[in-house]
Design an enzyme around this catalytic site. Sequence first.
Site, PDB file in Angstrom:
ATOM      1  N   ARG A   1       0.716  -1.063  -0.064  1.00  0.00           N
ATOM      2  CA  ARG A   1      -0.052  -0.020  -0.068  1.00  0.00           C
ATOM      3  C   ARG A   1       0.980   1.365  -0.058  1.00  0.00           C
ATOM      4  NH1 ARG A   1      -3.972   0.337   2.502  1.00  0.00           N
ATOM      5  NH2 ARG A   1      -3.933   2.500   3.199  1.00  0.00           N
TER       6      ARG A   1
ATOM      7  N   CYS B   1      -6.483  -3.037   4.814  1.00  0.00           N
ATOM      8  CA  CYS B   1      -5.633  -4.209   5.129  1.00  0.00           C
ATOM      9  C   CYS B   1      -6.082  -4.691   6.229  1.00  0.00           C
ATOM     10  CB  CYS B   1      -4.127  -3.525   5.092  1.00  0.00           C
ATOM     11  SG  CYS B   1      -3.784  -2.999   6.837  1.00  0.00           S
TER      12      CYS B   1
ATOM     13  N   PRO C   1      -7.788   4.462   4.926  1.00  0.00           N
ATOM     14  CA  PRO C   1      -8.237   5.448   3.889  1.00  0.00           C
ATOM     15  C   PRO C   1      -7.115   6.315   3.314  1.00  0.00           C
ATOM     16  CG  PRO C   1      -9.300   6.199   5.718  1.00  0.00           C
ATOM     17  CD  PRO C   1      -8.537   4.899   6.133  1.00  0.00           C
ATOM     18  N   VAL C   2      -7.075   6.741   1.969  1.00  0.00           N
ATOM     19  CA  VAL C   2      -6.018   7.858   1.762  1.00  0.00           C
ATOM     20  C   VAL C   2      -6.747   9.229   1.350  1.00  0.00           C
ATOM     21  CG1 VAL C   2      -4.343   6.106   1.030  1.00  0.00           C
ATOM     22  CG2 VAL C   2      -6.279   6.973  -0.766  1.00  0.00           C
ATOM     23  N   ASP C   3      -8.016   9.388   1.984  1.00  0.00           N
ATOM     24  CA  ASP C   3      -8.581  10.369   1.672  1.00  0.00           C
ATOM     25  C   ASP C   3      -7.765  11.800   1.820  1.00  0.00           C
ATOM     26  OD1 ASP C   3      -8.991   9.401   4.256  1.00  0.00           O
ATOM     27  OD2 ASP C   3     -10.269  11.239   4.985  1.00  0.00           O
ATOM     28  N   LEU C   4      -7.068  11.884   3.110  1.00  0.00           N
ATOM     29  CA  LEU C   4      -6.319  12.981   3.527  1.00  0.00           C
ATOM     30  C   LEU C   4      -4.995  13.427   2.570  1.00  0.00           C
ATOM     31  CD1 LEU C   4      -6.054  12.470   7.247  1.00  0.00           C
ATOM     32  CD2 LEU C   4      -7.611  14.026   5.906  1.00  0.00           C
TER      33      LEU C   4
ATOM     34  N   ASP D   1       3.558   0.765  15.943  1.00  0.00           N
ATOM     35  CA  ASP D   1       4.277  -0.382  15.345  1.00  0.00           C
ATOM     36  C   ASP D   1       4.949  -1.252  16.249  1.00  0.00           C
ATOM     37  OD1 ASP D   1       5.220   1.227  12.180  1.00  0.00           O
ATOM     38  OD2 ASP D   1       3.277   0.424  12.893  1.00  0.00           O
TER      39      ASP D   1
ATOM     40  N   VAL E   1      -4.260   4.426  17.186  1.00  0.00           N
ATOM     41  CA  VAL E   1      -3.984   4.636  15.895  1.00  0.00           C
ATOM     42  C   VAL E   1      -4.714   3.920  14.828  1.00  0.00           C
ATOM     43  CG1 VAL E   1      -2.336   4.823  13.898  1.00  0.00           C
ATOM     44  CG2 VAL E   1      -1.633   5.472  16.332  1.00  0.00           C
TER      45      VAL E   1
ATOM     46  N   ARG F   1       8.702  -8.759   4.702  1.00  0.00           N
ATOM     47  CA  ARG F   1       8.461  -7.257   4.296  1.00  0.00           C
ATOM     48  C   ARG F   1       9.070  -6.240   5.124  1.00  0.00           C
ATOM     49  NH1 ARG F   1       2.519  -5.945   3.651  1.00  0.00           N
ATOM     50  NH2 ARG F   1       3.711  -3.832   2.878  1.00  0.00           N
TER      51      ARG F   1
END
Length: 422
Positions: free
Chosen positions: A93, A117, A123-126, A308, A330, A400
């Site tokens: 992503r 995920c 989202p990626v609206d920002l 994380d 988060v 990853r």
Amino acid sequence: MDKLRIVGGNRLGGEVRISGAKNSALPILASTLLSSGVMRIGNLPHLHDITTMLELLGCMGVEVAINEDMSVEIDCRNVHSQVAPYDLVRTMRASILVLGPLLARYGVAEVSLPGGCAIGSRPVDLHLRGMEAMGAHIDVVDGYIKARAPEGGLKGANIFLDTVTVTGTENILMAAVLAKGTTVIENAAREPEVVDLANCLIAMGAKIRGAGTDTLVVEGVEQLNGAEFRVLPDRIETGTYLVAAGVTGGCVKTKDTDPLLLEAVLHKLEEAGAVITTGDDWIKLDMEGRRPKAVNVRTAPHPAFPTDMQAQFVVLNAVAEGTGTVIETVFENRFMHAQELVRMGADIHVEGNTAVVTGKEGLTGAPVMATDLRASASLVLAALVATGSTDVNRIYHIDRGYECIEEKFQQLGANIRRVSGR
Ligand code: EPZ
């Protein structure tokens, strides 16, 4: 599919070298699209996500050469495509990070919309609203973000981010460096990886003030040049190995890292009873054979405790003395490791965004399944301290984000090996 087979019970000891930060390398590689020269990037971690990003750049016409010192030379002077295809974006992503650079440099971009995920809708609206504030016209058609800069290119704008977003800040920052005029990004992310990206852009000739604070001020420039840059150490990999020492009662020194990158984590480890010593580029944790004490953790944007590292601290609490509460603020679904740990005997109750963990003397090995990168790392930590053998399945998640994880843990005395499964 490969799995990691771990026989727990060994107290970890020794030294481990920390790799470059995945979450800094990814935006920095995307930023090379902005350069009118050749970039040389050092300390890149050898991870699947890095390979995917290089593959993505390659399919746009970027020329990539690996040097003998494992640094990478990137030449974006012959880019012929501004499309980030679905089959690559769906595997990573962070591919969304090419949107800002493509728009800024070429005035056009077509990037597959990243799906959700395991850890949340993400989202990626920002990201998109920031680009629109700079004059971009954006449509989402057939699962693709189709963006076009206005005549004359992107324009500087005042942008307030409703939520602190790391890649959102990075994407908008990369769009702003070539925009006409000044861009102010408020409520910006302060993560060290954002600062690293800003420093790389500045080395290329960008004019950026305020990196590391919640307000970035960018004066657009005509073009960015080639530069040499070395990616900063991975603070999450560092924290993961320190927690491994903490849960096994061991003593581990992490090298080629930086204690200033993870102060909130180091404070929590000291609260758990660890003895921490540091130098400019190393951190040593000595648990002196003791069990950790349970700690309360609440994740939030940097400089607060990083999300994380949440899964790793659930494991620490699972084998600690006492009860610890872990609050995840988060992401909306980031406790999937809890159920897998319960299968290993952990006492964890998840209620909404809070996990109450009551420590136990030990866990028992069991076959478990990884769901996302950091959850899988936490299962490895649990297996290191569990009695008996544990198979961690679906370790493509781990590959990853953790370079040579079994070699590094073997070096520290762990009984761990990769088993190729069907
Ligand atoms: C980055 O993801 C990291 N990935 C993540 O690391 C990390 O967990 C996360 O930041 C938080 O620190 C990379 O840097 C490649 P966000 P990112 O945008 O940027 C919401 C790992 O394990 N949001 O800061 O995708 C979002 O849903 C990975 O290495 C919106 O609502 O995270 C989340 O709740 C996992 N709209 C919150 O903001 C947006 O447009 C923070 O997400 C963007 C985000």
